[in-house]
Design an enzyme around this catalytic site. Structure first.
Site, mmCIF file in Angstrom:
data_model
loop_
_atom_site.group_PDB
_atom_site.id
_atom_site.type_symbol
_atom_site.label_atom_id
_atom_site.label_comp_id
_atom_site.label_asym_id
_atom_site.label_seq_id
_atom_site.Cartn_x
_atom_site.Cartn_y
_atom_site.Cartn_z
ATOM 1 N N SER A 1 -10.647 1.284 3.685
ATOM 2 C CA SER A 1 -9.910 1.028 4.928
ATOM 3 C C SER A 1 -9.284 2.331 5.408
ATOM 4 O O SER A 1 -8.569 2.984 4.646
ATOM 5 C CB SER A 1 -8.782 0.024 4.685
ATOM 6 O OG SER A 1 -9.311 -1.146 4.142
ATOM 7 N N GLU B 1 -4.327 5.155 6.253
ATOM 8 C CA GLU B 1 -4.046 4.852 4.839
ATOM 9 C C GLU B 1 -4.355 6.002 3.882
ATOM 10 O O GLU B 1 -3.512 6.352 3.044
ATOM 11 C CB GLU B 1 -4.823 3.598 4.422
ATOM 12 C CG GLU B 1 -4.518 3.191 3.000
ATOM 13 C CD GLU B 1 -5.332 2.017 2.527
ATOM 14 O OE1 GLU B 1 -5.032 0.889 2.947
ATOM 15 O OE2 GLU B 1 -6.255 2.221 1.720
ATOM 16 N N ARG C 1 0.823 -1.226 0.000
ATOM 17 C CA ARG C 1 0.000 0.000 0.000
ATOM 18 C C ARG C 1 0.855 1.274 0.000
ATOM 19 O O ARG C 1 0.541 2.270 0.670
ATOM 20 C CB ARG C 1 -0.913 0.048 1.228
ATOM 21 C CG ARG C 1 -1.896 -1.079 1.355
ATOM 22 C CD ARG C 1 -3.017 -1.017 0.318
ATOM 23 N NE ARG C 1 -4.030 -2.003 0.637
ATOM 24 C CZ ARG C 1 -3.986 -3.274 0.247
ATOM 25 N NH1 ARG C 1 -3.004 -3.693 -0.541
ATOM 26 N NH2 ARG C 1 -4.932 -4.118 0.593
HETATM 27 P P1 FAD Z 1 -7.887 10.142 -4.961
HETATM 28 O O1 FAD Z 1 -8.576 9.868 -3.680
HETATM 29 O O2 FAD Z 1 -8.495 11.141 -5.871
HETATM 30 O O3 FAD Z 1 -6.387 10.550 -4.654
HETATM 31 C C1 FAD Z 1 -5.616 9.825 -3.720
HETATM 32 C C2 FAD Z 1 -4.217 10.442 -3.657
HETATM 33 O O4 FAD Z 1 -3.551 10.251 -4.891
HETATM 34 C C3 FAD Z 1 -4.266 11.962 -3.456
HETATM 35 O O5 FAD Z 1 -3.167 12.317 -2.670
HETATM 36 C C4 FAD Z 1 -4.133 12.531 -4.855
HETATM 37 O O6 FAD Z 1 -3.560 13.813 -4.890
HETATM 38 C C5 FAD Z 1 -3.229 11.507 -5.511
HETATM 39 N N1 FAD Z 1 -3.484 11.362 -6.949
HETATM 40 C C6 FAD Z 1 -4.637 10.935 -7.538
HETATM 41 N N2 FAD Z 1 -4.480 10.876 -8.879
HETATM 42 C C7 FAD Z 1 -3.224 11.286 -9.131
HETATM 43 C C8 FAD Z 1 -2.461 11.457 -10.338
HETATM 44 N N3 FAD Z 1 -2.968 11.202 -11.533
HETATM 45 N N4 FAD Z 1 -1.190 11.915 -10.208
HETATM 46 C C9 FAD Z 1 -0.651 12.209 -9.002
HETATM 47 N N5 FAD Z 1 -1.323 12.062 -7.831
HETATM 48 C C10 FAD Z 1 -2.592 11.620 -7.914
HETATM 49 N N6 FAD Z 1 -7.662 0.705 -1.981
HETATM 50 C C11 FAD Z 1 -6.988 -0.450 -2.148
HETATM 51 O O7 FAD Z 1 -5.758 -0.443 -2.286
HETATM 52 N N7 FAD Z 1 -7.635 -1.651 -2.155
HETATM 53 C C12 FAD Z 1 -8.966 -1.748 -2.013
HETATM 54 O O8 FAD Z 1 -9.516 -2.848 -2.037
HETATM 55 C C13 FAD Z 1 -9.715 -0.544 -1.812
HETATM 56 N N8 FAD Z 1 -11.039 -0.595 -1.598
HETATM 57 C C14 FAD Z 1 -11.730 0.564 -1.381
HETATM 58 C C15 FAD Z 1 -13.109 0.483 -1.149
HETATM 59 C C16 FAD Z 1 -13.850 1.630 -0.930
HETATM 60 C C17 FAD Z 1 -15.341 1.524 -0.673
HETATM 61 C C18 FAD Z 1 -13.211 2.897 -0.964
HETATM 62 C C19 FAD Z 1 -14.013 4.154 -0.777
HETATM 63 C C20 FAD Z 1 -11.841 2.989 -1.179
HETATM 64 C C21 FAD Z 1 -11.092 1.818 -1.388
HETATM 65 N N9 FAD Z 1 -9.698 1.857 -1.610
HETATM 66 C C22 FAD Z 1 -9.008 0.688 -1.812
HETATM 67 C C23 FAD Z 1 -8.976 3.145 -1.623
HETATM 68 C C24 FAD Z 1 -9.016 3.871 -3.008
HETATM 69 O O9 FAD Z 1 -10.085 3.412 -3.772
HETATM 70 C C25 FAD Z 1 -7.730 3.660 -3.797
HETATM 71 O O10 FAD Z 1 -6.617 4.113 -3.076
HETATM 72 C C26 FAD Z 1 -7.762 4.398 -5.142
HETATM 73 O O11 FAD Z 1 -6.622 4.082 -5.899
HETATM 74 C C27 FAD Z 1 -7.854 5.920 -4.998
HETATM 75 O O12 FAD Z 1 -8.093 6.447 -6.290
HETATM 76 P P2 FAD Z 1 -8.695 7.891 -6.485
HETATM 77 O O13 FAD Z 1 -8.651 8.194 -7.946
HETATM 78 O O14 FAD Z 1 -10.026 7.983 -5.846
HETATM 79 O O15 FAD Z 1 -7.632 8.765 -5.724
HETATM 80 P P1 NAP Z 2 -10.577 -10.099 4.719
HETATM 81 O O1 NAP Z 2 -10.636 -11.044 3.581
HETATM 82 O O2 NAP Z 2 -11.638 -10.138 5.766
HETATM 83 O O3 NAP Z 2 -9.159 -10.230 5.409
HETATM 84 C C1 NAP Z 2 -8.855 -9.441 6.572
HETATM 85 C C2 NAP Z 2 -7.419 -9.015 6.449
HETATM 86 O O4 NAP Z 2 -6.598 -10.155 6.460
HETATM 87 C C3 NAP Z 2 -7.204 -8.289 5.164
HETATM 88 O O5 NAP Z 2 -6.880 -6.976 5.480
HETATM 89 C C4 NAP Z 2 -6.098 -9.042 4.443
HETATM 90 O O6 NAP Z 2 -4.938 -8.251 4.199
HETATM 91 C C5 NAP Z 2 -5.681 -10.143 5.395
HETATM 92 N N1 NAP Z 2 -5.714 -11.449 4.697
HETATM 93 C C6 NAP Z 2 -6.766 -12.293 4.590
HETATM 94 N N2 NAP Z 2 -6.394 -13.419 3.948
HETATM 95 C C7 NAP Z 2 -5.094 -13.272 3.635
HETATM 96 C C8 NAP Z 2 -4.147 -14.094 2.976
HETATM 97 N N3 NAP Z 2 -4.461 -15.314 2.521
HETATM 98 N N4 NAP Z 2 -2.893 -13.635 2.811
HETATM 99 C C9 NAP Z 2 -2.552 -12.415 3.267
HETATM 100 N N5 NAP Z 2 -3.414 -11.583 3.907
HETATM 101 C C10 NAP Z 2 -4.661 -12.008 4.102
HETATM 102 O O7 NAP Z 2 -10.500 -8.599 4.141
HETATM 103 P P2 NAP Z 2 -11.673 -7.662 3.631
HETATM 104 O O8 NAP Z 2 -11.807 -6.533 4.546
HETATM 105 O O9 NAP Z 2 -12.893 -8.472 3.274
HETATM 106 O O10 NAP Z 2 -11.055 -7.093 2.288
HETATM 107 C C11 NAP Z 2 -10.837 -7.950 1.203
HETATM 108 C C12 NAP Z 2 -9.706 -7.415 0.356
HETATM 109 O O11 NAP Z 2 -10.059 -6.131 -0.158
HETATM 110 C C13 NAP Z 2 -8.413 -7.232 1.162
HETATM 111 O O12 NAP Z 2 -7.340 -7.586 0.339
HETATM 112 C C14 NAP Z 2 -8.396 -5.742 1.454
HETATM 113 O O13 NAP Z 2 -7.090 -5.212 1.524
HETATM 114 C C15 NAP Z 2 -9.122 -5.159 0.253
HETATM 115 N N6 NAP Z 2 -9.807 -3.906 0.642
HETATM 116 C C16 NAP Z 2 -9.033 -2.789 0.782
HETATM 117 C C17 NAP Z 2 -9.624 -1.576 1.121
HETATM 118 C C18 NAP Z 2 -8.796 -0.322 1.195
HETATM 119 O O14 NAP Z 2 -9.351 0.754 1.259
HETATM 120 N N7 NAP Z 2 -7.490 -0.406 1.191
HETATM 121 C C19 NAP Z 2 -10.986 -1.504 1.356
HETATM 122 C C20 NAP Z 2 -11.718 -2.670 1.246
HETATM 123 C C21 NAP Z 2 -11.128 -3.869 0.885
HETATM 124 P P3 NAP Z 2 -4.810 -7.230 2.961
HETATM 125 O O15 NAP Z 2 -5.691 -6.069 3.297
HETATM 126 O O16 NAP Z 2 -3.375 -6.906 3.007
HETATM 127 O O17 NAP Z 2 -5.218 -7.915 1.715
#
Ligand code: FAD
Ligand code: NAP
Length: 342
Positions: free
Chosen positions: A236, A332, A165
């Site tokens: 998250s 995050e 991340r």
């Molecule tokens: P923004 O929120 O618009 O920007 C985020 C940051 O990046 C800001 O600092 C912005 O200035 C910068 N930025 C954006 N675009 C650019 C660009 N083109 N050049 C330079 N800087 C830039 N993340 C995960 O990793 N895994 C997930 O499973 C996941 N699930 C999510 C679920 C939900 C319901 C929500 C709301 C969020 C989730 N996220 C997840 C977080 C988010 O969706 C990601 O981080 C996504 O990549 C953000 O994209 P954005 O375009 O909305 O970025």
């Molecule tokens: P989950 O499956 O309930 O798992 C809980 C946590 O355990 C997760 O955060 C995941 O880490 C870790 N995990 C589970 N199984 C794993 C494996 N086999 N190996 C390594 N790590 C494991 O998680 P969830 O909340 O339903 O989300 C599902 C996936 O979507 C996850 O990968 C999560 O990161 C992603 N997600 C991310 C965001 C965001 O905003 N970043 C929001 C929603 C969902 P990891 O998170 O490192 O995968």
């Protein structure tokens, strides 16, 4: 001719629905427009905020600068072999649309990342990941404009410094580059990744198609995560902490059931959601902010209040988790707290 709009309401453009105004806003539809935006900001000495889908930022205050809202579109096939395709994608494309487009074309590798909100340009910033796949696994290059010089720069995969991340763009490169395109290498043969238990459980026999994996991911996410347009959130709120062996041994001795995932480098990832849940925060409210009842890592803003409420809830959770488990939680999303400039 680019259009610069003063006093722009950002509430509909951030998924936390924080009610915040920007002094200036511009929709960036081309690289030329982006350069015009940079000139405008330089002339007026304005700070910049690059905005994609607004799903990974917390806007805590009015922004006294120029918002560059990335709206550029396009997917180009650069190269093709028997096994791979190389695709160049504009930063303003919607990430989930790109995932579905790739699947429809028979290009695989991003299906586990279906339904992640946001733009293609933001995907490398925090190396988006879900269900055992990280976007770094398929990124070849990142193309950007350097803000200071306004020059185009290509970052090969190795220069992006992708980690869990995180990336160069969230660390040393923060605010220095605007990502314009991302170049992906996708497979022409499906290689479904079922390493996550929730996916493995659903597919007991092979072969499994990548489309079926994407469908399963979409359903899982729709069941567990609040849709931001209904219940505002940024996904998250905290990263999963990564502990060294000694730190982990201490924690496990006191809490033997802590979910843990060993990393390739010997460190151990622990589930932040579990810590928050064990501390009793799931479903709890503080002021107008709330911890989601199905996933304690997600903090929500159901009343579309100012972001301060969610930040206060996050601080209360961090302090409590630290007191109970001795583990520091790292936020995050990027929190923007802007100082008024003289
Ligand atoms: P923004 O929120 O618009 O920007 C985020 C940051 O990046 C800001 O600092 C912005 O200035 C910068 N930025 C954006 N675009 C650019 C660009 N083109 N050049 C330079 N800087 C830039 N993340 C995960 O990793 N895994 C997930 O499973 C996941 N699930 C999510 C679920 C939900 C319901 C929500 C709301 C969020 C989730 N996220 C997840 C977080 C988010 O969706 C990601 O981080 C996504 O990549 C953000 O994209 P954005 O375009 O909305 O970025
Ligand atoms: P989950 O499956 O309930 O798992 C809980 C946590 O355990 C997760 O955060 C995941 O880490 C870790 N995990 C589970 N199984 C794993 C494996 N086999 N190996 C390594 N790590 C494991 O998680 P969830 O909340 O339903 O989300 C599902 C996936 O979507 C996850 O990968 C999560 O990161 C992603 N997600 C991310 C965001 C965001 O905003 N970043 C929001 C929603 C969902 P990891 O998170 O490192 O995968």
């Amino acid at each position: 001719m680019a259009l610069f709009i003063p006093e722009f309401n950002l509430q509909p453009l951030n998924t936390l629905a924080a009610p915040v105004t920007a002094a200036w806003y511009m929709a960036v539809n081309s690289e030329t427009a982006l350069l015009e935006g940079l000139s405008f900001a330089a002339e007026k000495n304005l700070p910049l905020l690059v905005l994609g889908g607004g799903s990974n930022l917390v806007l805590a205050e009015r922004f006294e600068g120029l918002v560059l809202h990335m709206q550029t579109k396009g997917v180009w096939l650069l190269n093709e072999s028997e096994e791979h395709v190389i695709l160049k994608v504009a930063a303003g494309e919607t990430w989930h649309d790109f995932v579905m487009h790739s699947l429809n074309e028979g290009f695989y590798g991003v299906e586990n990342l279906a339904l992640i909100p946001g733009s293609v340009g933001a995907a490398p910033i925090q190396n988006i990941g879900a269900y055992g796949v990280e976007v770094k696994d398929v990124i070849e290059e990142v193309h950007a404009i350097e803000v200071a010089s306004r020059m185009a720069i290509t970052f090969p995969h190795s220069a992006c410094q992708f980690t869990y991340r995180d990336s160069f763009f969230k660390q040393a490169g923060i605010d220095r580059y605007i990502i314009t395109h991302v170049v992906f290498r996708l497979n022409k043969q499906a290689k479904p990744n079922l390493s996550y238990p929730e996916l493995a459980k659903q597919f007991s026999q092979f072969p499994v198609s990548s489309n079926a994996v994407a469908d399963a991911v979409i359903k899982l996410r729709q069941t567990k995560l609040p849709a931001p347009d209904e219940i505002p959130n940024v996904g998250s709120f905290f990263k999963n902490p990564i502990l060294n062996h000694e730190e982990f041994a201490k924690l496990q001795a006191l809490h033997p059931s802590v979910p843990c995932y060993p990393q390739a480098n010997g460190e151990i990832k622990i589930a932040a959601g579990w810590l928050i849940d064990q501390a009793g925060w799931k479903g709890r409210e503080l002021g107008t902010a709330r911890v989601h009842d199905k996933q304690a890592l997600v903090l929500t803003n159901p009343q579309r209040d100012r972001a301060q409420a969610v930040i206060a809830l996050a601080n209360a959770i961090s302090q409590d988790v630290h007191k109970r488990f001795g583990v520091l939680l790292e936020i995050e999303p990027r929190v923007y707290s802007f100082e008024r400039r003289d």
